[in-house]
Design an enzyme around this catalytic site. Structure first.
Site, PDB file in Angstrom:
ATOM      1  N   TYR A 169      33.300  45.049  43.509  1.00 53.16           N
ATOM      2  CA  TYR A 169      34.501  45.137  44.329  1.00 53.16           C
ATOM      3  C   TYR A 169      34.235  44.406  45.637  1.00 53.16           C
ATOM      4  O   TYR A 169      33.221  44.649  46.289  1.00 53.16           O
ATOM      5  CB  TYR A 169      34.846  46.597  44.605  1.00 53.16           C
ATOM      6  CG  TYR A 169      36.041  46.805  45.492  1.00 53.16           C
ATOM      7  CD1 TYR A 169      37.326  46.506  45.029  1.00 53.16           C
ATOM      8  CD2 TYR A 169      35.908  47.299  46.780  1.00 53.16           C
ATOM      9  CE1 TYR A 169      38.439  46.703  45.837  1.00 53.16           C
ATOM     10  CE2 TYR A 169      37.018  47.508  47.590  1.00 53.16           C
ATOM     11  CZ  TYR A 169      38.277  47.214  47.117  1.00 53.16           C
ATOM     12  OH  TYR A 169      39.367  47.413  47.915  1.00 53.16           O
ATOM     13  N   LYS A 175      31.431  48.265  56.882  1.00 50.49           N
ATOM     14  CA  LYS A 175      30.981  49.662  56.837  1.00 50.49           C
ATOM     15  C   LYS A 175      29.977  50.014  57.951  1.00 50.49           C
ATOM     16  O   LYS A 175      30.414  50.247  59.075  1.00 50.49           O
ATOM     17  CB  LYS A 175      30.483  49.989  55.433  1.00 50.49           C
ATOM     18  CG  LYS A 175      31.642  49.838  54.427  1.00 50.49           C
ATOM     19  CD  LYS A 175      31.430  50.424  53.070  1.00 50.49           C
ATOM     20  CE  LYS A 175      32.747  50.437  52.307  1.00 50.49           C
ATOM     21  NZ  LYS A 175      32.840  49.556  51.176  1.00 50.49           N
ATOM     22  N   ASP A 196      27.726  39.953  49.082  1.00 55.12           N
ATOM     23  CA  ASP A 196      28.631  40.904  49.712  1.00 55.12           C
ATOM     24  C   ASP A 196      27.829  42.164  49.998  1.00 55.12           C
ATOM     25  O   ASP A 196      27.633  43.007  49.129  1.00 55.12           O
ATOM     26  CB  ASP A 196      29.820  41.195  48.792  1.00 55.12           C
ATOM     27  CG  ASP A 196      30.772  42.227  49.391  1.00 55.12           C
ATOM     28  OD1 ASP A 196      30.446  42.780  50.462  1.00 55.12           O
ATOM     29  OD2 ASP A 196      31.831  42.482  48.782  1.00 55.12           O
TER      30      ASP A 196
END
Ligand SMILES: *Cc1c(COP(=O)(O)O)cnc(C)c1O
Length: 439
Positions: A156, A279, A251
């Site tokens: 994702y 994050k 990522d």
């Protein structure tokens, strides 16, 4: 291990206020939530509405406390409301909340990030992980003059159009890995391959390299639980992309400052061309970042022709939370302590499963982890999908009733923070044993 269910504690729990709020929210917010997996759809039941959080604990509006392994889906690696972050934010807010002009804070956070990630020469701050990956891909395309991208099944990378092809996280949870609303003409530029399969990658790259701008991946796939790269997969990837002039994008929105201070690239010793972060680097405020080699990043406007912008990018509050978080993380011995807590939890959960004779597979990379309800080794999307999600749903509810907050889907990673204590871990192990028994 205690072999009795704490009926008193279980009876006491009430989710009345959360239920009421959820009902109201459903009438005015799609699905009652602002991000799909929050809705508990995959596990049945109603989402908890949160009132506050502190350290390892999160408190719902009905006054119940939970040991939290969601940690806002990853950012809160220091635990919630860390005193140092909170006091820096209080000071920062007095100076105004946004200027739309450069600040020293942006320079400071950029320096901290670049120091921790030597594969990057320059970095640009954005507001989310989605923006980071979307922008990195645009830059990779601009840099190579090629259109196609390769991603892996179950990875994702946020919800940008071309990345919602066979995506993990909520997309996997809800069985819509290919979202309606993404034009076929976008999706056709996304090539999707199975994770951990260097052979499939080699075949595609050798055939189509002239049109491939980049390969993007989660070096540890946290959005279908926690899938580790097989020995040799990442280095094969690095070799192939280098040979054919394809930009390799890690990522690390989830893994950055999470599996180690220098992320998965430090942990596995692979240098990507570009890196996406998010994050943890926002310390709980909305931040993303993308960066990479000088020659690639000099493509970004205003230095180069590839456009990317943001009204609130580099926001002073977000930068402050990120700086303070990273500063605490950079103290000596912090990652040893994190590793110790995570391995304690690993041992405790494995032991609980074994004693209760539950068939599970447990995986961990640093402070991210996942328990699957399968007897298969989980190495990719297909094997992750063999997990018994109805068992997971029962596990989730059983744990929640016992005061343990896990992500409400099998296909999400769990996280542990610096604030989790041995008592928290013991409580978790006891709850896990009882719940495993029950299902
Ligand atoms: C969370 C996540 C994203 C998206 O970040 P948002 O801030 O939710 O947009 C992208 N990539 C990975 C690997 C993630 O875990």
């Amino acid at each position: 291990m205690v072999n009795c269910i704490d009926f008193f504690a279980m009876k006491k729990i009430s989710w009345r206020k959360s239920r009421r709020l959820y009902k109201k929210a459903q009438g005015i917010i799609p699905g009652g939530v602002n991000s799909p997996v929050r809705a508990f759809k995959a596990v049945g039941g109603n989402p908890l509405f949160v009132e506050r959080a502190k350290g390892s604990k999160i408190y719902d509006v009905d006054g119940n406390a939970y040991v939290d392994y969601v940690l806002s889906w990853g950012p809160m690696i220091l635990g919630h409301a860390h005193p140092r972050v909170v006091s820096a934010l209080k000071k920062a807010i007095e100076k105004g909340t946004s200027y739309g002009a450069p600040t020293s804070l942006e320079v400071e956070l950029a320096e901290l990030v670049l120091k921790a990630y030597p594969s990057m020469d320059k970095v640009r701050m954005v507001n989310s992980g989605t923006e980071a990956t979307m922008s990195a891909i645009r830059v990779a395309r601009g840099f190579t003059g090629r259109d196609k991208i390769i991603k892996f099944e179950g990875c994702y990378h946020g919800h940008a159009d071309g990345l919602l092809v066979k995506a993990g996280s909520g997309a996997t949870t809800f069985g819509v890995p290919d979202s309606p609303g993404v034009p076929k003409s976008y999706a056709k530029n996304t090539i999707t391959l199975p994770f951990n399969n260097a052979k499939a990658l080699k075949e595609v790259i050798e055939k189509e390299w002239k049109s491939i701008a980049c390969v993007i991946l989660e070096p540890v796939v946290g959005n279908i639980g926690c899938v580790l790269p097989k020995a040799g997969f990442l280095s094969a990837l690095r070799k192939l992309t280098r040979k054919y002039g394809i930009v390799l994008i890690f990522d690390e929105v989830m893994t950055g400052f999470r599996v180690s201070y220098g992320g998965a690239q430090e942990f596995y010793g692979i240098k990507p061309d570009m890196t996406c972060l998010g994050k943890v680097i926002g310390g709980g405020l909305p931040v993303g970042a993308y960066g990479g080699k000088k020659e690639i990043m000099s493509m970004v406007a205003p230095e180069g022709p590839v456009y990317q912008a943001g009204t609130l990018s580099g926001n002073p509050l977000a930068m402050t939370a990120g700086i303070e978080t990273i500063k605490v993380l950079s103290r000596k011995g912090v990652y040893d302590r994190l590793e110790q807590k995570a391995s304690e939890l690993e041992a405790a959960l494995k032991d609980a499963a074994k004693t209760a004779k539950a068939v599970t597979r447990f995986y961990r990379a640093g402070t991210m982890f996942c328990t699957y309800f399968t007897d298969r080794d989980v190495v990719d999307y297909a094997s992750a999908k063999t997990s018994d999600t109805s068992k997971f749903a029962k596990f989730f509810i059983g744990m929640l009733k016992r005061g343990i907050n896990l992500a409400p889907s099998q296909f999400e990673a769990g996280f542990i923070s610096l604030a989790h204590s041995t008592r928290d871990i013991e409580k978790t192990a006891r709850a896990a044993y009882e719940t495993f028994k029950e299902i």
